[in-house]
Write an enzyme that holds these catalytic residues in place. Sequence first.
Site, PDB file in Angstrom:
ATOM      1  CB  VAL A  23      -8.130   0.325  -4.256  1.00  0.00           C
ATOM      2  CG1 VAL A  23      -8.635  -0.450  -5.472  1.00  0.00           C
ATOM      3  CG2 VAL A  23      -6.617   0.153  -4.112  1.00  0.00           C
ATOM      4  CE  LYS A  37      -2.484  -2.927   4.086  1.00  0.00           C
ATOM      5  NZ  LYS A  37      -2.696  -4.237   3.425  1.00  0.00           N
ATOM      6  N   PRO A  69      -0.640   0.406  -4.011  1.00  0.00           N
ATOM      7  CG  PRO A  69      -2.646  -0.793  -3.840  1.00  0.00           C
ATOM      8  CD  PRO A  69      -1.157  -0.905  -3.638  1.00  0.00           C
ATOM      9  CB  SER A 109      -0.904  -0.001   1.238  1.00  0.00           C
ATOM     10  OG  SER A 109      -1.576   1.233   1.391  1.00  0.00           O
TER      11      SER A 109
END
Length: 239
Positions: free
Chosen positions: A138, A112, A135, A73
């Site tokens: 999302v 993360k 990403p 992430s």
Amino acid sequence: MILWGRRIEQWFSLACHWVKEAYLHWTTYLEICFICFSVFQAQLIDPALKGTMSVLGSCAKVPSVKRVVVTSSMASVAFNGKPLAPDVLVDESWFSDPVFCEKSKLWYMLSKTLAEEAAWKFAKENGIDMVTINPGWVIGPLLQPTLNLSVEEVLKLLKGTLLQLMRISFLCLSFYSRDTFPNKTHRWVDVRDVAMAHIQAYELPMARGRYCLVGSILHCSETMKILRKLYPALNLPEK
């Protein structure tokens, strides 16, 4: 003099009572902080860390596994305390700082970050060809009927800014203001682009390292313009 002495005695008594209450509240606050960290540890950090390491551990035991693509992430990229001015380029060389995330109570970002750091360490020690996809928020067509974290951000914009109504000791009562939206920026990316990036990271031999996926960087004011255009009947915050 007796009356004045009694007043002083009463003030000292009251002051001592305040000190006692402050100590009790501070002790309670520390206990609450410890409980909160324990909850986030169990709900976010442990699943992210243990889940990632469990999969990588299984991959390391199977010689036929040639490459592992890890869904990470932007949460493990951009949260390190550095100023994010318009001219600052955030790229794959950035890593979020666990200490900064913990001090700022950014528990999702911390989970993360720790998971990706552990994954890279394990991959290097065990000779695993690993690629990470990082990403932003999302969005796009949903497979499930329930809210996920990214869609929840859009729901927050529809509701308005979460304001603090009052603070009583360490109890915070809040409500949503329908008149305002948050003063912050999101990094959005389409879920279909994220899916394609995973496929390419797996299939293309030249894929290496980390890939940050961000389609649009929008301030909430810009996102609100899109929402108003899509849903003109909704009473959305104006500022």
